[in-house]
Every structure is written in structure tokens, then in C-alpha cells.
Design a protein around this motif. Structure first.
Motif, PDB file in Angstrom:
ATOM      1  N   LYS A   2       0.935  -1.100  -0.048  1.00  4.60           N
ATOM      2  CA  LYS A   2       0.011   0.148  -0.066  1.00  4.60           C
ATOM      3  C   LYS A   2       0.856   1.340   0.002  1.00  4.60           C
ATOM      4  N   PRO A   3       0.434   2.226  -0.811  1.00  2.98           N
ATOM      5  CA  PRO A   3       1.181   3.600  -0.717  1.00  2.98           C
ATOM      6  C   PRO A   3       1.348   3.959   0.678  1.00  2.98           C
ATOM      7  N   VAL A   4       2.293   4.790   0.808  1.00  7.01           N
ATOM      8  CA  VAL A   4       2.288   5.785   2.128  1.00  7.01           C
ATOM      9  C   VAL A   4       0.873   6.790   2.189  1.00  7.01           C
ATOM     10  N   ASP A   5       0.742   7.277   3.201  1.00  8.21           N
ATOM     11  CA  ASP A   5      -0.556   7.924   3.517  1.00  8.21           C
ATOM     12  C   ASP A   5      -0.242   9.438   3.050  1.00  8.21           C
ATOM     13  N   PHE A   6      -0.530   9.508   1.758  1.00  6.55           N
ATOM     14  CA  PHE A   6      -0.552  10.921   1.171  1.00  6.55           C
ATOM     15  C   PHE A   6      -1.924  11.826   1.313  1.00  6.55           C
ATOM     16  N   ASN A  42       2.336   2.045  -5.053  1.00  2.94           N
ATOM     17  CA  ASN A  42       2.136   0.778  -4.168  1.00  2.94           C
ATOM     18  C   ASN A  42       3.423   0.031  -3.774  1.00  2.94           C
ATOM     19  N   LEU A  43       4.671  -0.017  -4.616  1.00  2.41           N
ATOM     20  CA  LEU A  43       5.642  -0.361  -3.882  1.00  2.41           C
ATOM     21  C   LEU A  43       6.632   0.521  -2.974  1.00  2.41           C
ATOM     22  N   ARG A  44       6.021   1.554  -2.691  1.00  2.00           N
ATOM     23  CA  ARG A  44       6.663   2.761  -1.966  1.00  2.00           C
ATOM     24  C   ARG A  44       8.019   3.119  -2.483  1.00  2.00           C
ATOM     25  N   LEU A  45       8.250   3.038  -3.889  1.00  2.00           N
ATOM     26  CA  LEU A  45       9.418   3.332  -4.278  1.00  2.00           C
ATOM     27  C   LEU A  45       9.427   5.143  -4.318  1.00  2.00           C
ATOM     28  N   VAL A  46       8.228   5.567  -4.431  1.00  2.00           N
ATOM     29  CA  VAL A  46       7.950   6.963  -4.430  1.00  2.00           C
ATOM     30  C   VAL A  46       7.002   7.337  -3.090  1.00  2.00           C
ATOM     31  N   GLN A  47       7.253   8.222  -2.294  1.00  3.30           N
ATOM     32  CA  GLN A  47       6.787   8.496  -1.081  1.00  3.30           C
ATOM     33  C   GLN A  47       6.229  10.090  -0.971  1.00  3.30           C
ATOM     34  N   PRO A  48       5.256  10.505  -1.896  1.00  7.51           N
ATOM     35  CA  PRO A  48       4.682  11.798  -1.800  1.00  7.51           C
ATOM     36  C   PRO A  48       3.821  12.140  -0.623  1.00  7.51           C
ATOM     37  N   GLY A  49       4.121  13.610  -0.200  1.00  5.98           N
ATOM     38  CA  GLY A  49       3.169  13.929   0.902  1.00  5.98           C
ATOM     39  C   GLY A  49       1.965  14.386   0.306  1.00  5.98           C
ATOM     40  N   LEU A  50       1.881  14.876  -1.049  1.00  4.14           N
ATOM     41  CA  LEU A  50       0.584  15.285  -1.528  1.00  4.14           C
ATOM     42  C   LEU A  50       0.476  14.791  -3.275  1.00  4.14           C
ATOM     43  N   VAL A  51      -0.629  14.289  -3.556  1.00  2.00           N
ATOM     44  CA  VAL A  51      -0.766  13.621  -5.007  1.00  2.00           C
ATOM     45  C   VAL A  51      -1.775  14.746  -5.575  1.00  2.00           C
ATOM     46  N   ILE A  52      -1.206  15.512  -6.694  1.00  2.00           N
ATOM     47  CA  ILE A  52      -2.151  16.246  -7.436  1.00  2.00           C
ATOM     48  C   ILE A  52      -2.634  15.764  -8.738  1.00  2.00           C
TER      49      ILE A  52
ATOM     50  N   ARG B  20      -4.976   7.080  -0.283  1.00  2.00           N
ATOM     51  CA  ARG B  20      -4.244   6.179  -1.035  1.00  2.00           C
ATOM     52  C   ARG B  20      -5.079   4.819  -1.234  1.00  2.00           C
ATOM     53  N   THR B  21      -6.351   4.882  -0.976  1.00  2.92           N
ATOM     54  CA  THR B  21      -6.952   3.599  -1.007  1.00  2.92           C
ATOM     55  C   THR B  21      -7.355   3.360  -2.699  1.00  2.92           C
ATOM     56  N   HIS B  22      -6.861   2.200  -3.103  1.00  2.32           N
ATOM     57  CA  HIS B  22      -6.993   1.982  -4.560  1.00  2.32           C
ATOM     58  C   HIS B  22      -8.464   1.385  -4.768  1.00  2.32           C
ATOM     59  N   LEU B  23      -8.701   1.459  -6.091  1.00  2.00           N
ATOM     60  CA  LEU B  23     -10.012   1.113  -6.185  1.00  2.00           C
ATOM     61  C   LEU B  23     -10.618  -0.414  -6.039  1.00  2.00           C
ATOM     62  N   ALA B  24      -9.762  -1.502  -6.174  1.00  2.00           N
ATOM     63  CA  ALA B  24      -9.800  -2.775  -5.633  1.00  2.00           C
ATOM     64  C   ALA B  24     -10.070  -3.127  -4.072  1.00  2.00           C
ATOM     65  N   ASP B  25      -9.345  -1.987  -3.371  1.00  2.00           N
ATOM     66  CA  ASP B  25      -9.491  -2.023  -2.240  1.00  2.00           C
ATOM     67  C   ASP B  25     -10.795  -1.601  -1.575  1.00  2.00           C
ATOM     68  N   LEU B  26     -11.102  -0.536  -2.151  1.00  2.00           N
ATOM     69  CA  LEU B  26     -12.494  -0.053  -1.821  1.00  2.00           C
ATOM     70  C   LEU B  26     -13.674  -0.916  -1.961  1.00  2.00           C
ATOM     71  N   LEU B  27     -13.482  -1.261  -3.314  1.00  2.00           N
ATOM     72  CA  LEU B  27     -14.722  -2.570  -3.664  1.00  2.00           C
ATOM     73  C   LEU B  27     -14.635  -3.746  -2.860  1.00  2.00           C
ATOM     74  N   PRO B 184      -3.479  16.286   4.469  1.00  2.00           N
ATOM     75  CA  PRO B 184      -2.659  15.358   4.686  1.00  2.00           C
ATOM     76  C   PRO B 184      -2.940  14.787   5.913  1.00  2.00           C
ATOM     77  N   PRO B 185      -2.280  13.277   6.229  1.00  2.00           N
ATOM     78  CA  PRO B 185      -2.513  12.688   7.546  1.00  2.00           C
ATOM     79  C   PRO B 185      -1.731  13.336   8.488  1.00  2.00           C
ATOM     80  N   ALA B 186      -2.131  13.142   9.624  1.00  2.00           N
ATOM     81  CA  ALA B 186      -1.429  13.652  10.693  1.00  2.00           C
ATOM     82  C   ALA B 186       0.083  13.083  10.753  1.00  2.00           C
TER      83      ALA B 186
END
Lengths: 275, 402
Positions: A2-6, A42-52, B20-27, B184-186
Motif C-alpha cells: 500500500k502507498p504511504v498515507d498521502f 504501491n511499491l513505496r518507491l515514491v513517497q509523496p506528501g501530496l498527490v495532485i 491512498r486507497t485504490h479502487l480494488a481495495d475500496l470495492l 494530509p494525514p497527521a
């Protein structure tokens, strides 16, 4: 996996996207169809704070056809081009190349601007668009700048994107009526990263004879005047040893890798001759 | 958290999910629609393929928030779909499913092939289905089932719809939403985790064979003796290597350190231990070690041997560096050896340049500036420098020939 919490932002116009980019600085990452960045997140190779997310910006999903070519919005997908929803000003080259990118499920979301900005050396667009003499238009706080596609790629996964800049469109020149083009990529499995790509465009009306060696693990090798390599673009005039020498001079040291690239360009030229 | 509203199998469904939730996880997790399978989770295997605005898409690399307002059809929503019904019968008749894991994705992709392609031959079907992997390798049955459905439908006078009937531009699933932002998350930046202890100090057994090997060479203007001595001073060597930091120099040639490298948006910092051995007789050295990148949970094990000898041209010293490494973990899943080699070439070029600078300064060569520690290998500037170097070489060779 799972990606980081962006954090996530969905601007509705380019101006809003640019101000978000300026505010957030380097921790922000622009996302379009997410077909290249998604796996890296998903592989956490990229860990952004914000995704636009720029896919909801209407002006990036526009195309504008002109007598001398076409301007394609950054968020136009490979499938849009494959299916002909975007006019092909390059005698079928755009549709054909789009059709060969990855898989249909990826082409339905992957974008032309995202592919160029991701700057994977093995990607299709960078090589074919360089052969066609296309350019990209970037917008930043300082305004617009337009540069050739091959200059946009600095190296593997590095695009010439200044802080706060966004790729807004790709401009492809219209080919003349007598123009021919060839494209060949070498993959062991359909849809995988190419091991070698060759592309050429011969357009007598516009005095263009370009050849590109792609999938080099770095920038593509672009020959703006390729008459000494491919003659008038027929197979008989293809000079394999000269192409090999060019590849060697460009830093391709492995003989097998060089040979694969020579063959890819030869097959591209052969394909062009039959078109 | 962000609110995501989708029309799933004809019904509007809302949910509060992290961006960060992808569509498959949401479903699967929120809407309990577990027919969408997750296999590789990085867009390779096709198990999660579903319909987004009627077009097949990868649910594992499509973020739910990016699809706000879109129409989603999962395998559960294809019960009454005409093509899917015919495909299910054909899959059953032709033994096109075994363990069933890939089947939902296969049916969604197959439906798209039947819908769009007029009269594909076996090869065209295989190419069109190549984004869906079946680990039971039951492709023969799957391809035959699709061929049968297409032949039957065309015989019934049902034509293909090129483009699948899509009439709008841009990514499938995009363009239905208004502006939004999720905060952004805390504590979004986790504290750097300490380097994990390595199993044994250098971690490279004697008989180990690396996965990838290649050679980098450079020529120094200084005499072999000076270059050899320099390569024995570990602090100086580290200072020449872009992104390298020494943490500890232990007894018996054992060294703890870190190296930072960046390729595009991917940044990695490998920390670990190496063992250095040198043979003054042959002027050869070996650096063997293991390292770990905590961010991407990747491990590497490597052996570098170098040989210092007078350059055959008679001027200066040639250094041949043989690099062998094995990479495991996330970076390896993504990585391609060629990209690593390109990075190594850039590192070697920068290293050689820095070594030259330090040696020249140490020997009081006129105008040699005092050395500065090498900066991490970071994007544009260095790449441009290497490329300009390549271009100059290319031009020299081409002009030299004509």
C-alpha cells in the motif's frame, strides 16, 4: 503493497494545479492516469506528501487540430489515440504506436503527458514522438515554454521539468502526403518494457529524414538528418555498420545490446519501405 | 479521509476512504465486492481488471478518489450482461478456468475483446489478452472460448464496436468530479527507522555468485602508485563517491556506511557493512558487503573488485572496476539492470572526476581547487554532464571518421 498515507488534491484548472504545486514544493507529485506512478506508489518507491490529480482538468483533455499539426492535451490517453478519437496527423503512426503500448486496460487510463514525464527510456512515445519531431509545452509560474520531445527527457526517469512546472500539451507536426514512417520495438513478451526500439520518419515534402534509436536505458539517440544512415528510408540504403558505430559512440558498449538496437532500426526502416 | 461516491454495478455507493486507497481495495474492503481479485498489486497480472465507465481498467493502480462520480462494473455486475453470459458458457465448455483466480479479470478483458474486435485471429486474441496472466497456464482454453464467442456473435450478425463505444477523451473514470482536496494525514513524515542489524558483518559468503555483473573503467592522469595509495584511504574514497557517508571504520577492513542515490522520483539510501581487502603486490582490491534500503525494504549484496595498472597508452593509470550485485525486495521488482548500470556509469564518472580533483590538489598541481565532498547523485546536473561527455565523444568519433 500500500502507498504511504498521502494527501490528495483534485484541481479543476491548470492555474489551480500550478498554485498547489508551488505551495506544496517538492513533496508533491502530479498524477495523471497513474499507470506508471501507481505501481511505484504501491511499491513505496515514491513517497509523496501530496498527490495532485490532474485528470479532471478539462483543458488537459482537449485536442486542437491545425493545418500544420495537432496539439494533444497532456491527459489524452493512449486508447483515445488508438481508437482514432484523436485525429492522426502522422499517417497512422500515432494510432499504431498507441495500439502497441502495454495492455488495453492500461491504455484506457495511461496518458501521453504522463508517459513523457515519467521518462522511462523503454516507453514508446518518447522514441516515436522524437522521430516525428514533436514538442512539449510546459506551463509554470514564468509562463509557457515549448521544447523538443527529445530535450524534455534528461535521462532515465528524469524529465526537464522545473520546480512548479506542468506539461500541458504535446504538439505533433502534420506529415506530408508522401511521408513514410517505421517503428519497431523488441519485446520478449507483449506489453513488457522494450529491449530496443527503432523509429524513422522520411517526409520528402518537408525535407525530413529522422531516425531514432530508443530503449537505450538513457535518452534516445536522435539523428535529425539520418540520410547517411537510412538513405531515403529504403532497406537497401540502410547502413548497419554506421548505425552500430553511432550507438557505440553514444556510449552503448555491449555488442549484443548494440546489435539488438541496429536490428530494431533496420526493421523499422524495412517497415517504412512497405508502408 | 475523502468521500468517494461511485456508481457501482448500477447503484450509487458512498464511502469515506484514505486518499491512498485504490479502487480494488475500496470495492473489496468497503463494499464487500470480493469478485475483483488482487494479484500482483502493481498493474502486471490483470486479476483486478474491471470496467470503469465501460472500459477495462486496472483497479489496483487506479486510486478510488481519482474516479469520483465514475461508473464501475465489477464481475458481480456482469451477471446479466449478454457477452459475459456467453463467455461464461464458453469458458465452461472449453475448460477455460482452473483455479479461478484470474477468471474475473479474464472475463472482463475477454468481454472487451469480443466487443471491440471484429474478427481477430488466435494471435490477435493472445496479444489482446496478454495483460491477463493465468498461473495455471490455461491459455489454450481461454483463447478458444473467446474465439468461439466471437465467431458465434458475428455469425448472428452482431458487429464489433471499435473503441468500445467510448465517446469522451481522457482517462476512463476521470472527468465526473468537482474540485476536492483531502488534508494530509497527521504526522505524515515517519521518523527514519534505524538500520536493521545485518545477519553477519559483511554478509557475502565466499562462493557467492552475483545476479548482475558489469565492468566500469576510468583513466587517471596520475601515476599508478599514487592512485593505488589513494584508493587505500577509505575516507578519501568515500568523499569522492557521490552520496556516500562513512559511519564507522572498524578494524580488519570493516566499514559501516551509507550511500544515497536518486533515479527520477525514486530515492533510495542503502546502509550497511562492507569488508575491504587489498593486495599491494597485484594492486587489486575487493570490497564486499551487504546493504539495506529501509524505505523500499530492499536488500543488496555486492562485490566490487578493482585493479590499478599503468594505462596501455603509456600515459596515466587505468582503473578497472568489476561490479557484481544482487538486489532483492521492492526495488528489484521494479528495477531493470540497465537502469542500475546507467546509474553506476554516472557514479563511476563522477567518482573518477572527484578522484582526479583530489589527487591534483594533493600534489599541488597549478590551479587545482581544494576538494569538496561529493554531493549525492541527484537528477539533472550530473546526468547532463555525463550526456554532454557522451555527445562530445560521439562528435569526436564522427568528425574523426569523415
Amino acid at each position: 503493497m500500500k502507498p504511504v498515507d498521502f494527501a490528495y488534491a483534485r484541481p479543476m484548472d491548470v492555474t489551480a494545479a500550478l498554485s498547489l504545486l508551488a505551495e506544496a514544493g517538492p513533496s508533491a507529485k502530479v498524477i495523471a492516469g497513474s499507470q506508471s506512478l501507481g505501481p511505484m506508489l504501491n511499491l513505496r518507491l515514491v513517497q509523496p506528501g501530496l498527490v495532485i490529480d490532474i485528470t479532471h482538468i478539462a483543458e488537459l483533455r482537449l485536442v486542437e487540430e491545425r493545418p500544420d499539426g495537432i496539439s494533444i492535451g497532456a491527459c489524452i490517453t493512449h486508447a483515445d489515440i488508438e481508437d482514432g478519437r484523436v485525429p492522426d496527423v502522422a499517417a497512422g503512426a500515432l494510432r499504431d504506436v498507441a495500439h502497441g503500448i502495454a495492455y488495453r486496460a492500461v491504455r484506457n487510463r495511461g496518458t501521453i503527458g504522463g508517459s513523457l514525464t515519467h521518462a522511462d527510456p523503454s516507453a514508446d512515445w518518447i522514441t516515436m514522438l522524437a522521430a516525428l519531431g514533436a514538442s512539449v509545452t510546459l506551463r509554470g509560474a514564468a509562463g509557457l515554454r515549448t521544447i523538443p520531445v527529445e530535450d524534455y527527457m534528461l535521462g532515465a526517469l528524469e524529465a526537464d521539468l522545473r520546480p512548479g512546472e506542468l506539461l500541458v500539451s504535446v504538439t505533433v507536426p502534420r506529415l506530408g502526403r508522401a511521408a513514410r514512417w517505421g517503428y519497431y520495438k523488441l519485446c520478449r513478451k507483449t506489453g513488457e518494457f522494450a529491449h530496443a526500439i527503432g523509429a524513422c520518419v522520411v517526409d520528402p515534402e518537408r525535407g525530413v529524414c529522422r531516425a531514432v534509436i530508443g530503449a537505450t536505458e538513457a535518452r534516445p539517440i536522435v539523428v535529425a538528418d539520418a540520410r547517411h544512415l537510412i538513405g531515403d528510408g529504403t532497406q537497401e540504403q540502410f547502413d548497419g555498420p554506421a548505425v552500430d558505430e553511432l550507438a557505440r559512440a553514444s556510449g552503448m558498449e555491449d555488442a549484443i545490446v548494440r546489435q539488438t538496437h541496429v536490428v530494431a532500426l533496420r526493421r523499422a526502416v524495412a517497415g517504412a519501405a512497405h508502408r | 479521509m475523502s468521500r468517494v461516491s461511485l456508481r457501482v454495478n448500477g447503484r450509487v455507493r458512498d464511502a469515506e476512504v484514505a486518499p491512498r486507497t485504490h479502487l480494488a481495495d475500496l470495492l473489496r474492503e468497503t463494499h464487500n465486492l470480493t469478485g475483483t481479485h488482487i494479484g500482483c498489486e502493481h498493474g502486471v497480472c490483470g486479476a483486478c481488471t474491471l470496467l470503469l465507465d465501460g472500459m477495462p481498467a486496472r483497479a489496483c493502480i487506479t486510486f478510488a478518489a481519482a474516479c469520483e462520480g465514475a461508473e464501475v462494473t465489477t464481475i458481480e455486475g456482469l451477471d446479466d450482461d449478454e457477452i459475459a453470459r456467453e463467455l461464461r458458457a464458453a469458458f465452461t465448455a472449453r475448460h477455460a478456468l482452473q483455479c479461478g483466480y484470474c477468471t474475473p479479470g479474464m472475463i472482463v478483458s475477454a468481454r472487451d475483446v469480443v466487443l471491440r474486435m471484429a474478427a481477430p485471429d488466435e494471435h490477435a486474441i493472445r496479444v489482446a489478452m496478454s495483460g491477463n496472466l493465468c498461473r495455471c497456464t490455461g491459455y489454450v482454453g481461454i483463447v478458444r472460448a473467446i474465439q468461439a464467442v466471437i465467431a458465434d456473435r458475428r455469425a448472428r450478425g452482431i458487429a464489433a464496436i471499435p473503441g468500445g463505444g467510448r465517446d469522451r477523451l481522457g482517462p476512463a473514470g476521470a472527468g465526473h468530479a468537482g474540485a476536492a482536496s483531502a488534508p494530509p494525514p497527521a504526522a505524515s513524515v515517519p521518523a527514519a527507522a534505524p538500520l536493521a542489524a545485518l545477519p553477519d558483518a559483511a554478509g557475502v559468503p565466499p562462493g557467492w555468485t552475483p545476479q548482475v555483473t558489469f565492468r566500469q573503467s576510468f583513466v587517471s592522469a596520475h601515476p599508478a602508485e599514487a592512485v593505488w595509495t589513494f584508493l587505500g584511504r577509505i575516507e578519501e574514497v568515500a568523499a569522492c563517491l557521490p552520496g556516500a557517508t562513512l559511519d564507522r571504520i572498524g578494524p580488519d577492513g570493516r566499514v559501516d556506511g551509507r550511500i544515497r542515490a536518486k533515479i527520477g522520483p525514486v530515492a533510495a539510501e542503502f546502509g550497511g557493512t562492507a569488508h575491504i581487502a587489498r593486495d599491494g603486490q597485484t594492486r587489486t582490491g575487493t570490497i564486499a558487503g551487504t546493504g539495506r534500503d529501509v524505505r523500499s525494504n530492499s536488500m543488496t549484496r555486492g562485490r566490487i573488485t578493482y585493479a590499478v595498472a599503468p594505462d596501455p597508452s603509456g600515459a596515466g593509470t587505468r582503473v578497472d572496476v568489476d561490479i557484481g550485485y544482487t538486489l532483492t525486495g521492492m526495488l528489484a521488482q521494479f528495477g531493470r539492470p540497465g537502469l542500475v548500470q546507467d546509474l553506476a556509469a554516472r557514479l563511476a564518472a563522477a567518482f573518477a572526476q572527484n578522484l582526479e580533483g583530489r589527487l591534483s590538489h594533493a600534489q599541488g598541481v597549478d590551479g587545482a581547487p581544494p576538494p569538496a565532498p561529493a554531493r549525492p547523485l541527484d537528477a539533472g546536473a550530473l546526468i547532463v554532464a555525463v550526456l554532454v561527455g557522451r555527445l562530445k565523444r560521439a562528435l569526436r568519433r564522427l568528425l574523426g571518421r569523415s
